[in-house]
Write a protein that holds these residues in place. Structure first.
Motif, mmCIF file in Angstrom:
data_model
loop_
_atom_site.group_PDB
_atom_site.id
_atom_site.type_symbol
_atom_site.label_atom_id
_atom_site.label_comp_id
_atom_site.label_asym_id
_atom_site.label_seq_id
_atom_site.Cartn_x
_atom_site.Cartn_y
_atom_site.Cartn_z
ATOM 1 N N PRO A 213 0.810 -1.226 0.000
ATOM 2 C CA PRO A 213 0.000 0.000 0.000
ATOM 3 C C PRO A 213 0.843 1.276 0.000
ATOM 4 N N ASP A 214 2.086 1.223 0.499
ATOM 5 C CA ASP A 214 2.874 2.464 0.535
ATOM 6 C C ASP A 214 3.935 2.534 -0.556
ATOM 7 N N GLN A 215 4.064 1.527 -1.398
ATOM 8 C CA GLN A 215 5.060 1.604 -2.485
ATOM 9 C C GLN A 215 4.688 0.620 -3.583
ATOM 10 N N GLY A 216 4.711 1.123 -4.811
ATOM 11 C CA GLY A 216 4.269 0.289 -5.935
ATOM 12 C C GLY A 216 2.750 0.283 -5.984
ATOM 13 N N ILE A 217 2.153 1.481 -5.861
ATOM 14 C CA ILE A 217 0.696 1.578 -5.648
ATOM 15 C C ILE A 217 -0.103 0.985 -6.810
ATOM 16 N N PHE A 218 0.323 1.210 -8.047
ATOM 17 C CA PHE A 218 -0.480 0.696 -9.164
ATOM 18 C C PHE A 218 -0.469 -0.835 -9.169
ATOM 19 N N SER A 219 0.697 -1.412 -8.907
ATOM 20 C CA SER A 219 0.790 -2.869 -8.858
ATOM 21 C C SER A 219 -0.019 -3.413 -7.681
ATOM 22 N N TYR A 220 0.134 -2.764 -6.533
ATOM 23 C CA TYR A 220 -0.614 -3.208 -5.344
ATOM 24 C C TYR A 220 -2.115 -3.163 -5.616
ATOM 25 N N TRP A 221 -2.582 -2.048 -6.160
ATOM 26 C CA TRP A 221 -4.032 -1.844 -6.304
ATOM 27 C C TRP A 221 -4.628 -2.871 -7.278
ATOM 28 N N ILE A 222 -3.948 -3.076 -8.401
ATOM 29 C CA ILE A 222 -4.477 -4.004 -9.419
ATOM 30 C C ILE A 222 -4.449 -5.441 -8.893
ATOM 31 N N PRO A 230 -9.158 -6.366 0.702
ATOM 32 C CA PRO A 230 -9.740 -5.072 1.090
ATOM 33 C C PRO A 230 -8.861 -3.914 0.604
ATOM 34 N N LEU A 231 -9.499 -2.917 0.012
ATOM 35 C CA LEU A 231 -8.785 -1.716 -0.459
ATOM 36 C C LEU A 231 -9.366 -0.509 0.263
ATOM 37 N N ARG A 232 -8.549 0.517 0.448
ATOM 38 C CA ARG A 232 -9.021 1.714 1.142
ATOM 39 C C ARG A 232 -8.598 2.972 0.405
ATOM 40 N N TYR A 233 -9.546 3.904 0.271
ATOM 41 C CA TYR A 233 -9.196 5.252 -0.166
ATOM 42 C C TYR A 233 -8.818 6.037 1.083
ATOM 43 N N ILE A 234 -7.533 6.330 1.250
ATOM 44 C CA ILE A 234 -7.085 6.979 2.482
ATOM 45 C C ILE A 234 -6.926 8.484 2.249
ATOM 46 N N GLY A 235 -7.489 9.276 3.162
ATOM 47 C CA GLY A 235 -7.323 10.731 3.127
ATOM 48 C C GLY A 235 -8.151 11.396 2.034
ATOM 49 N N PHE A 236 -8.074 12.742 1.991
ATOM 50 C CA PHE A 236 -8.744 13.548 0.953
ATOM 51 C C PHE A 236 -10.232 13.182 0.835
ATOM 52 N N ASP A 237 -10.911 13.147 1.982
ATOM 53 C CA ASP A 237 -12.339 12.813 2.098
ATOM 54 C C ASP A 237 -12.652 11.360 1.767
ATOM 55 N N SER A 345 -1.275 -14.139 -13.840
ATOM 56 C CA SER A 345 -0.435 -15.339 -13.925
ATOM 57 C C SER A 345 0.468 -15.508 -12.697
ATOM 58 N N ASN A 346 0.377 -14.605 -11.743
ATOM 59 C CA ASN A 346 1.164 -14.722 -10.502
ATOM 60 C C ASN A 346 0.239 -14.547 -9.299
ATOM 61 N N PRO A 347 -0.544 -15.586 -8.976
ATOM 62 C CA PRO A 347 -1.559 -15.424 -7.928
ATOM 63 C C PRO A 347 -0.976 -15.058 -6.572
ATOM 64 N N GLY A 348 0.272 -15.411 -6.326
ATOM 65 C CA GLY A 348 0.845 -15.115 -5.003
ATOM 66 C C GLY A 348 1.647 -13.827 -4.964
ATOM 67 N N TRP A 349 1.426 -12.917 -5.949
ATOM 68 C CA TRP A 349 2.328 -11.773 -6.073
ATOM 69 C C TRP A 349 2.350 -10.884 -4.833
ATOM 70 N N LEU A 350 1.209 -10.685 -4.197
ATOM 71 C CA LEU A 350 1.208 -9.787 -3.031
ATOM 72 C C LEU A 350 1.981 -10.395 -1.873
ATOM 73 N N SER A 351 1.903 -11.718 -1.711
ATOM 74 C CA SER A 351 2.706 -12.298 -0.621
ATOM 75 C C SER A 351 4.180 -12.334 -1.011
ATOM 76 N N ILE A 352 4.486 -12.530 -2.292
ATOM 77 C CA ILE A 352 5.889 -12.415 -2.739
ATOM 78 C C ILE A 352 6.403 -11.001 -2.460
ATOM 79 N N SER A 353 5.516 -10.013 -2.606
ATOM 80 C CA SER A 353 5.892 -8.615 -2.350
ATOM 81 C C SER A 353 5.977 -8.286 -0.866
ATOM 82 N N GLY A 354 5.687 -9.293 -0.018
ATOM 83 C CA GLY A 354 5.877 -9.082 1.413
ATOM 84 C C GLY A 354 4.607 -8.818 2.193
ATOM 85 N N LEU A 355 3.429 -8.929 1.540
ATOM 86 C CA LEU A 355 2.185 -8.683 2.273
ATOM 87 C C LEU A 355 1.657 -9.960 2.908
#
Ligand SMILES: NC(=O)c1ccc[n+]([C@@H]2O[C@H](COP(=O)([O-])OP(=O)(O)OC[C@H]3O[C@@H](n4cnc5c(N)ncnc54)[C@H](O)[C@@H]3O)[C@@H](O)[C@H]2O)c1
Length: 355
Positions: A213-222, A230-237, A345-355
């Motif tokens: 969520p704090d780095q690589g936002i486009f990759s994280y979000w997609i 779960p995704l969150r719109y943080i700040g700015f209302d 094609s990389n279902p585990g990408w977020l855990s590979i990224s450390g999440l």
């Protein structure tokens, strides 16, 4: 041509290696990485297959440079790239200082020893947070846009933020270490006669980027949208209207290649480089793209402000384009689609990224 890339197993380092090899037949690329970024180890085999010579080492250690062969150019892409590093997420401020600034002396001494030129990957986060936060904005659809009918400070236009925009603190710990790195690198280049180019990059994005969520936002979000995390719109209302631009690393490689080829030694050395107005997107617009691609998945709203966040930050790259005959080739939709295909094609990408 021989190039040393620090942080070569990172997203930018590995993509730059691949793209430069494709652009420069016969180029030799060496890289060093301590593999501290979760997921970076996945790039080792790919780089080996490309013929890259890899050294497992830490740029904070002077002795880790002893075995590195001489290079004509160094691309310094080793850092903790999160704007929140040092203040959140368990990465201490001292550690950030050591990785993102103190280590630079070893890179610069290497450049001095081998008369190698340096390309420093700096950041859009060198710009003043209060100045960015007080830019006049209006809402257009699901995104903030700059209100150009209001008076604007120096260095910003509808094209984005340029080199002349204020760098007055606070800029974040991360941003201040980049700013200090720029100054030290320029002085070393001046004192010891090697060329230095500094690229203040906006958000980089593409397939294979590690995403949190704090780095690589486009990759994280997609990836998170696809996996129904779960995704969150943080700040700015809390409605996701904050805007960033995205630049594909192949476009950054084209700029760096043009800088390698430039014979100019004096004059301007610092450039802003990013996706710009054409490749800008709000989180809400990115969600709409994901909804179309993967089916609906609504983020939650969390209006509490986030440290160092700003509502609108896109880069004005016109100076770099004029100087180096460079242009952006990769549109936002291509970047998103490449990330989406990689995510599928990389279902585990977020855990590979450390999440
Ligand atoms: N990704 C972006 O959107 C972006 C935008 C502007 C600037 N930058 C800058 O570009 C550079 C690369 O960013 P990235 O997105 O590839 O990050 P990344 O985390 O994907 O890659 C950084 C790499 O550096 C390595 N590294 C970190 N400290 C090291 C050390 N002391 N010794 C050896 N290796 C070390 C990590 O293991 C990792 O592989 C950074 O300097 C970053 O600040 C990135």
């Amino acid at each position: 041509m021989r190039v040393l890339i620090t942080g070569i197993c990172g997203f930018a380092g590995s993509a730059l290696a691949e793209n430069l090899l494709a652009r420069r037949e016969g180029a030799g690329i060496t890289g060093i990485d301590n593999l501290m970024r979760p997921g970076s180890e996945t790039n080792r085999r790919r780089l080996k297959g490309l013929g890259v010579e890899f050294f497992h080492g830490d740029i904070r250690q002077a002795s880790d440079f002893e075995d590195l062969p001489a290079a004509d150019w160094v691309i310094d892409a080793a850092a903790n790239p999160s704007v929140l590093a040092g203040v959140q997420g368990g990465f201490s401020s001292r550690r950030l200082f050591e990785h993102n600034l103190a280590s630079l002396v070893n890179v610069l001494e290497y450049c001095k020893r081998h008369s190698a030129g340096l390309v420093l990957l700096s950041s859009s986060r060198v710009y003043s947070i209060p100045a960015l936060a007080s830019l006049p904005l209006r809402e257009q659809g699901n995104a903030f846009v700059l209100d150009c009918s209001a008076p604007l400070p120096a260095g910003v236009s509808a094209e984005g933020v340029g080199r002349d925009f204020s760098t007055q603190p606070p800029v974040s710990l991360y941003g201040s270490l980049k700013l200090a790195s720029e100054a030290v690198a320029l002085e070393y280049g001046e004192a010891f006669g090697f060329p230095v180019w500094i690229d203040r990059c906006g958000v980089l994005a593409g397939a294979g980027q590690f995403g949190t969520p704090d780095q690589g936002i486009f990759s994280y979000w997609i990836n998170a949208h696809l996996r129904r995390r779960p995704l969150r719109y943080i700040g700015f209302d809390g409605n996701g209207k904050q805007v960033r631009d995205a630049m594909h690393p192949s476009d950054l490689a084209a700029l760096i290649d043009a800088q390698f080829r430039s014979a100019r030694r004096g004059g301007q050395r610092i450039y802003t480089a990013g996706g710009g107005a054409r490749n800008a997107c709000s989180l809400a617009a990115l969600t709409a793209w994901c909804d179309d691609r993967f089916g609906p998945h609504a983020p939650a709203s969390d209006p509490r402000p986030r440290t160092y966040d700003v509502p609108w930050l896109i880069m004005d790259s016109r100076e770099a384009m004029a100087e180096f005959g460079w242009k952006l080739e990769t549109p936002l939709e291509t970047i998103f689609e490449q990330i989406a295909v990689h995510a599928e094609s990389n279902p585990g990408w977020l855990s590979i990224s450390g999440l």
